[in-house]
Enzyme design. Structure first.
Site, mmCIF file in Angstrom:
data_model
loop_
_atom_site.group_PDB
_atom_site.id
_atom_site.type_symbol
_atom_site.label_atom_id
_atom_site.label_comp_id
_atom_site.label_asym_id
_atom_site.label_seq_id
_atom_site.Cartn_x
_atom_site.Cartn_y
_atom_site.Cartn_z
ATOM 1 N N HIS A 58 0.804 -1.221 0.000
ATOM 2 C CA HIS A 58 0.000 0.000 0.000
ATOM 3 C C HIS A 58 0.839 1.274 0.000
ATOM 4 O O HIS A 58 0.309 2.374 -0.126
ATOM 5 C CB HIS A 58 -0.997 0.002 1.177
ATOM 6 C CG HIS A 58 -0.398 0.249 2.520
ATOM 7 N ND1 HIS A 58 -0.201 -0.743 3.457
ATOM 8 C CD2 HIS A 58 0.038 1.383 3.110
ATOM 9 C CE1 HIS A 58 0.311 -0.230 4.555
ATOM 10 N NE2 HIS A 58 0.475 1.066 4.363
ATOM 11 N N ASP A 88 -0.535 -7.662 1.279
ATOM 12 C CA ASP A 88 0.074 -6.331 1.388
ATOM 13 C C ASP A 88 1.592 -6.461 1.529
ATOM 14 O O ASP A 88 2.149 -6.326 2.626
ATOM 15 C CB ASP A 88 -0.521 -5.585 2.588
ATOM 16 C CG ASP A 88 -0.116 -4.115 2.618
ATOM 17 O OD1 ASP A 88 0.453 -3.627 1.628
ATOM 18 O OD2 ASP A 88 -0.377 -3.462 3.656
ATOM 19 N N SER A 127 4.304 1.998 8.190
ATOM 20 C CA SER A 127 3.911 1.059 7.150
ATOM 21 C C SER A 127 5.113 0.442 6.447
ATOM 22 O O SER A 127 6.076 1.127 6.107
ATOM 23 C CB SER A 127 3.057 1.770 6.092
ATOM 24 O OG SER A 127 1.759 1.979 6.551
ATOM 25 N N GLY A 128 5.028 -0.844 6.193
ATOM 26 C CA GLY A 128 6.082 -1.535 5.463
ATOM 27 C C GLY A 128 7.264 -1.944 6.303
ATOM 28 O O GLY A 128 8.133 -2.678 5.842
#
Length: 485
Positions: A285, A335, A432-433
C-alpha cells in the site's frame, strides 16, 4: 509530535505551501467511530506519511503540506497579496528550473523501470513442466518455487520427478553447489553449509548434470549415507551487532540494523526491511497504482544504517518495484512489495539483513516480538518521529483478533495481529512496510510480519495488523529469483 496549525497562520511569503503529489489514501478517517464498534472495513491508519519536498540550503524553506491557514482572505488580503503572488511566481519558476528535468526523466522512466506485465505476469506454454530445471515460461516462473528451507536450515528441493519437496543428501554436496543454489534464490553466494540428520526414506542426490538450477542437478534416491542431508544458510542474518534495546524507546545504532527508511520524493514515507544484499521487503500500500509516480523507482531513496532522520547517510537507489499482483487495496490482503536495489548493500555493524523464516515456521500467540519505525508516536500526530523507535508487541491469536469485538473477520490468513488487546503498544502512521521481528531459539531475529494496517494507534481491541511473511514466502523467493542480480 503534534503541531499547532493556527500558530502557523498567516505564513510569511517564503513558507507558502507548494503543491506536491498527494499522499496515498487508504480509507476514511476513523473520526468518531466508537472503540467498541467493529469497523465495517479496515482503515489503513499505519499508512505512508504525507511527504514534503525538501530543497537545497539556498532555497526558501517550505511548510509541510496539509497544514491549513483557516480564512484565506485573511491570510492573503491587501497589498501583501500582490507581494505573495509575485513570490509564488518566483518560486514556481525556481521549481521549474530545479525539479523540471528530474520530473521529466521520472515520467519517462516509469514505463522502463516498472513493467507490471513483465514482473508480475508470465507467459507459459501449455506443456510447461515445473521444477524440471528447464525454463519453459518466458520469465521462468515455472522454476521459481522449487526451493525452500526448514527451521533447522535444511534444504528442500522439488523436482518434476516427485512433485514434492525432498531433502538433499549431503554426499556429493560442495561449496560450489551451495553458492549456485543461493545465487539462484537471489542471495549472490552462500554463507554456510553443513549436514543435518533427516530420517526421510526418500532424498535427492546430486548428479553430474548441466543446469543452472539445483532442481536440475538432483534426482530421486532411496539411499543417503548416514542420513546426512544438506543444511544451507545463504546469508549471515538476524544479528544485532550492538544491541542495547529497551522497550518502547528510541533505538541506538545497531539495535535494528535491517530497518530501512523509504523516502518518496525526498521525505520519509514508509519503512522497510533489508533481507538480502539487493532486496528490501515493504508494504504494497506504499505504492498505490492509481498514482503512477509512486511506481517510478527514481522517485524513491532507501536509507539504512541510521536511527535519525536528521542524520541521513548516502541513499541506496531502487531498480525495480515489485508489488504483489494479488494485493487488494479494499481488504489489504497480500500487502507486500519487494524492492530490488540498483547495487548490493555493504554490510556493517549498523547494516545487517534480517532472517527470513522457514516455510514451516509459525509464531505462536503470546510470542513477544518487536516492531520498529519512524512513524508517529501518537495517533493523529502531524509528523513522524525523528528518531527510530522500537516497541515490544505480542502475537495475538487470530480467533481473538477476528472476534466481533475486534476486527470481525477482516484478518485473513495472510495477516496476523500483534500488540496488546488492552491498547497502548502499537505501530502507527508512517511505520507502514516496516518490520515486525521475533527472536528464535537460535538467538537470531526473523522477519515475522510487515506493518500493514489497523484502526487508530494503540486502541483497545484494535491492535496492529501485519502481513504474514511465512505465508508469503513463496512469493518473496519467486520474485527474488526473477529479479536476481
Amino acid at each position: 509530535m503534534e503541531q499547532d496549525q493556527n500558530s502557523d497562520c498567516p505564513p510569511p511569503y517564503y513558507s507558502v505551501v507548494v503543491p506536491t503529489q498527494p499522499p496515498p489514501q487508504y480509507g476514511d478517517v476513523v473520526g468518531a467511530r466508537g472503540m467498541s464498534d467493529p469497523p465495517s472495513e479496515p482503515y489503513y491508519i499505519p499508512q505512508p506519511m504525507a511527504h514534503v519536498v525538501h530543497v537545497s540550503q539556498d532555497a526558501p524553506p517550505r511548510r509541510k503540506k496539509g497544514l491549513s491557514c483557516g480564512n484565506r482572505s485573511r491570510c492573503y488580503g491587501g497589498s501583501g497579496g500582490t507581494t505573495l503572488l509575485l513570490a509564488l511566481l518566483a518560486i514556481a519558476i525556481w521549481l521549474g528550473v530545479r525539479y523540471g528535468p528530474s520530473l521529466v526523466s521520472g515520467s519517462l522512466s516509469s514505463s522502463e523501470a516498472y513493467r507490471p506485465s513483465e514482473m508480475e505476469k508470465d507467459s507459459c506454454p501449455s506443456n510447461t513442466v515445473e521444477c524440471d530445471g528447464r525454463q519453459d515460461c518466458k520469465l521462468g516462473s515455472d522454476e521459481t518455487n522449487c526451493v525452500r528451507f526448514r527451521s533447522n536450515g535444511a534444504l528442500q528441493v522439488k523436482t518434476n520427478g516427485t512433485g514434492n519437496f525432498l531433502p538433499v543428501c549431503y554426499s556429493g554436496w560442495n561449496k560450489s553447489l551451495a553458492d549456485q543454489t543461493c545465487a539462484q534464490l537471489g542471495f549472490r553466494v552462500s554463507y554456510n553449509t553443513s549436514s543435518v540428520k533427516d530420517e526421510s526414506s526418500t532424498t535427492l542426490t546430486v548428479e553430474v548434470k548441466t543446469s543452472n538450477t539445483i532442481q536440475g542437478k538432483v534426482s530421486v534416491n532411496t539411499s543417503c549415507p548416514n542420513k546426512d542431508t544438506v543444511s544451507l544458510q545463504c546469508i549471515n542474518c538476524g544479528r544485532q551487532q550492538l544491541s542495547r534495546i529497551i522497550g518502547g524507546s528510541a533505538a541506538n545504532l545497531g539495535d535494528w540494523p535491517w530497518q530501512v527508511s523509504l523516502h518518496f520524493q525526498n521525505s520519509h514515507t514508509c519503512g522497510g526491511t533489508l533481507i538480502a544484499p539487493d532486496f528490501v521487503v515493504t508494504a504494497a500500500h506504499c505504492f498505490p497504482r492509481k498514482d503512477s509516480s509512486y511506481l517510478v523507482p527514481n522517485n524513491w531513496r532507501v536509507y539504512m544504517g541510521m536511527v535519525s532522520q536528521k542524520m541521513l547517510p548516502r541513499p541506496n537507489m531502487v531498480e525495480k518495484i515489485i508489488v504483489h499482483e494479488r494485493y487488494d487495496d479494499n481488504t489489504n490482503n497480500y500487502d507486500i512489495t519487494l524492492l530490488k536495489l540498483t547495487k548490493s548493500v555493504d554490510y556493517s555493524n549498523n547494516i545487517q539483513p534480517v532472517c527470513l523464516p522457514a516455510y514451516d515456521k509459525t509464531f505462536s500467540p503470546g510470542t513477544r516480538c518487536w516492531t520498529s519505525g519512524f512513524g508517529t508516536t501518537a495517533e493523529g500526530a502531524a509528523s513522524g518521529s525523528t528518531n527510530l523507535m522500537g516497541v515490544t508487541v505480542d502475537i495475538i491469536d487470530s480467533s481473538v483478533c477476528n472476534s466481533n469485538t475486534a476486527y470481525n473477520g477482516q484478518v485473513s490468513q495472510n495477516m496476523f495481529c500483534a500488540g496488546d488487546m488492552k491498547g497502548g503498544k502499537d505501530s502507527c502512521q508512517g511505520d507502514s512496510g516496516g518490520p515486525l521481528v521475533c527472536k528464535d531459539s537460535d538467538q537470531l531475529w526473523y522477519l515475522a510480519g510487515v506493518t500493514s494496517w489497523g484502526v487508530g494507534c494503540g486502541r483497545r481491541n484494535r491492535p496492529g495488523v501485519y502481513s504474514n511473511v511465512s505465508r508469503l514466502l513463496p512469493w518473496v523467493y519467486s520474485k527474488m529469483q526473477q529479479a536476481r542480480p
